[in-house]
Enzyme design. Structure first.
Site, PDB file in Angstrom:
ATOM      1  N   ASP B  92     -52.276 -85.088 -19.129  1.00 38.55           N
ATOM      2  CA  ASP B  92     -52.577 -83.884 -18.366  1.00 38.55           C
ATOM      3  C   ASP B  92     -51.281 -83.086 -18.180  1.00 38.55           C
ATOM      4  OD1 ASP B  92     -51.206 -85.223 -16.396  1.00 38.55           O
ATOM      5  OD2 ASP B  92     -52.935 -85.557 -15.119  1.00 38.55           O
ATOM      6  N   ASP B 266     -62.599 -88.183 -18.109  1.00 37.81           N
ATOM      7  CA  ASP B 266     -61.634 -89.169 -17.609  1.00 37.81           C
ATOM      8  C   ASP B 266     -61.881 -89.326 -16.131  1.00 37.81           C
ATOM      9  OD1 ASP B 266     -60.201 -86.525 -16.843  1.00 37.81           O
ATOM     10  OD2 ASP B 266     -59.086 -88.085 -15.794  1.00 37.81           O
TER      11      ASP B 266
END
Lengths: 375, 375
Positions: B92, B266
């Site tokens: 991320d 996720d």
């Protein structure tokens, strides 16, 4: 009928190797028993512990009687079923943890009363109740309840305690009588007093046990005191029966005790040290918290045969330990148990080959040589 | 050249299944990516995570930039080498954790300045620095830096934030230009405002990304709000590119998002819940701390194909969780990730067979039916 039988297959000096046959499987000796304190060898899956060459683990009666409770474990099919470990289990008597963990303990001739360290509830252990609990747990090897004094201690106190343990040994033998397929071990006490150790060993041998433990060592005394006591005590024990040095220890302690004829060991060190960031290797103990590992791409020991020592960098292990990640304790506990079992396999092979002195010299050279050179 | 390529092999309604090809391996979609926060999927060995069918994991830029540091990871060979995971990794941007974990964060047009939650040190993330860090980590899929507002929020604030994220998307695309063999995803923002979501999606599509994430959901809004936003947003994204719903979620959220055409997910839930004593099963969520499990010899789910659900009793899991033993979190994290990956495999097979509605109905029936009857 004893539940176990020791077949010695080779000797080298006073050291010996063999097979301790039990109804739940053979135990290769000298053996290191990982400690499954509260029904788990901490941070390890049971099949993983077994795959490392652990033929037997230890369970702590004190912890298990308090939580989840012996009667509950029995109703669930016994400790082997409960913890998913179908191989042999030895349980201690609970006495040692009562002394070290419980509050407000009070010993009398009949037994010991104490408060749980978990919830303060009052419990009582007697030689008979300890064996009843161990029977409920259905462990393969039961230990007599004993009293263990911390060293240094006055001779009179050591003798009082040793004689109490001997009377409890007699009661344990009577309580165990008629049990089939299980073994009962007596425990030698006597602190650092050589003559008292011989008295204790002789008294136990006269009662007759399936095996003999040496208790009350590794309780703060120097290593040479422990080894001297072994020099006195081991020859006083029946040679046909296994000898178990309780709570020991560092790799060097184990090696020296094996040299003196000890067959069995248990210790929390490999898993406890692993959870605290310490790795056991052929180079000795490494503190993975140390900043010198932070940028080191090398594994703990690329020559090792186990994944945690081979497949992860020291930098990563350092990161995990510094970050408090559970994988750090998982990998280091695994490495440490693998190292211990590798050491035991090496000791057994060396005794079989009558090359124990060479093996020990090489192991000590490795530990003394220190770690890999810094990058 | 994009570092990834999506080949859709079957569709069922708006749902689709296929293969996302990356240089480090194929990812079967719809895919659930376990979260390896600080370089470890907590309480799991990496090969164990992979063996459960995880084709890709997620790493958190925020955590890794602070400890051990992106430059250090790069010097050690990149994140794949560092964490012993040779398969694909998505990182991320760090933005979400800055908002949720860091102290004293201050956003300006250029980026965000914040204090580390570990030691109070000051750090700065810009769209360019986030991608530089992700390049140092050498992850396979990089995410643009974005800003995510908590819901509920004023429309004006949602729009300001969405437009800032869109400008950061443009800068991210420029900074990423020329990178070979890696992929960059843009992130749709716009909160619960349908027209703003469409503006964001259109703006990103005009810039052109290798994949498109939907951010700013699962931040406290009801499930029907999230699903309605998906109904609006997914059709506004380029169909040839993967769609990733960030931070989601519960099994039911995943199933409903897959129905709406989402390819990637996720979430920390399976591992976090596992460490807190919660088991995911086909019967729904079970709290293993609950006393009703204390005497239950049955496994979590004897029909499950993974050891933690099959080889350990509920009584033992209860004991481990109550005792704070790490094996409890290890077994439940393992079970939960296994359940999630089993669910994803089931979704993929159901889409391939054009039987998604039946599969979802059966899954929901299981969750709604509750646990096994009490003993």
């Amino acid at each position: 009928m004893s539940g176990i039988d020791l077949a010695v297959t080779a000797v080298d000096g006073r050291a010996r190797t063999g097979i301790l046959a039990t109804p739940r499987g053979d135990v290769r000796t000298p053996v290191f028993m990982p400690v499954g304190t509260a029904g788990t060898v901490k941070a390890m899956y049971p099949d993983q512990v077994h795959a490392l060459g652990s033929d037997i683990i230890l369970g702590n009666t004190y912890h298990l009687m308090l939580r989840p409770g012996a009667e509950r474990v029995a109703a669930l099919g016994g400790l082997h079923v409960f913890v998913n470990w179908p191989w042999p289990i030895l349980t201690d008597s609970g006495g040692f943890q009562v002394m070290s963990l419980a509050a407000l303990r009070k010993i009398d001739e009949d037994g010991v009363t104490f408060r749980s360290h978990l919830d303060g509830s009052v419990h009582r252990l007697t030689p008979e109740r300890s064996l009843e609990i161990q029977a409920l747990l259905d462990s393969d090897i039961h230990m007599q309840l004993d009293e263990c004094v911390a060293l240094p201690a006055e001779r009179a106190e050591v003798e009082r305690s040793m004689r109490l343990s001997l009377r409890w040994a007699e009661r344990s033998k009577q309580a165990f009588a008629g049990t089939e397929g299980r073994a009962l071990f007596g425990i030698v006490q006597g602190g650092d007093q050589h003559d008292l150790r011989v008295v204790s060993a002789g008294g136990l041998a006269a009662i007759g046990f399936d095996g003999y433990a040496i208790g009350g060592l590794a309780v703060g005394e120097p290593q040479e005191v422990m080894l001297a006591i072994l020099d006195t005590t081991v020859p006083a024990l029946p040679a046909a029966r296994p000898r178990y040095l309780m709570g020991v220890g560092q790799p060097d302690d184990i090696v020296e005790a094996v040299r003196r004829g000890v067959d069995m060991f248990d210790c929390v060190l490999p898993t406890r040290a692993g959870r605290h960031g310490v790795a056991y290797t052929r180079f000795g103990r490494l503190n993975m918290k140390n900043a010198r590992h932070a940028d080191d791409p090398r594994p703990l020991d690329e020559a090792a045969g186990w994944p945690p020592a081979r497949d992860y960098s020291r930098a990563y292990l350092h990161h995990l330990v510094k970050s408090g990640e559970s994988l750090g304790g998982m990998l280091l506990s695994w490495n440490n148990l693998a190292y211990y079992q590798h050491l035991m396999a090496g000791l057994r092979a060396a005794i079989s080959a009558r090359q124990l002195d060479d093996f020990v010299a090489r192991a000590k050279e490795g530990w003394a040589g220190g770690d890999l050179p810094e990058l």
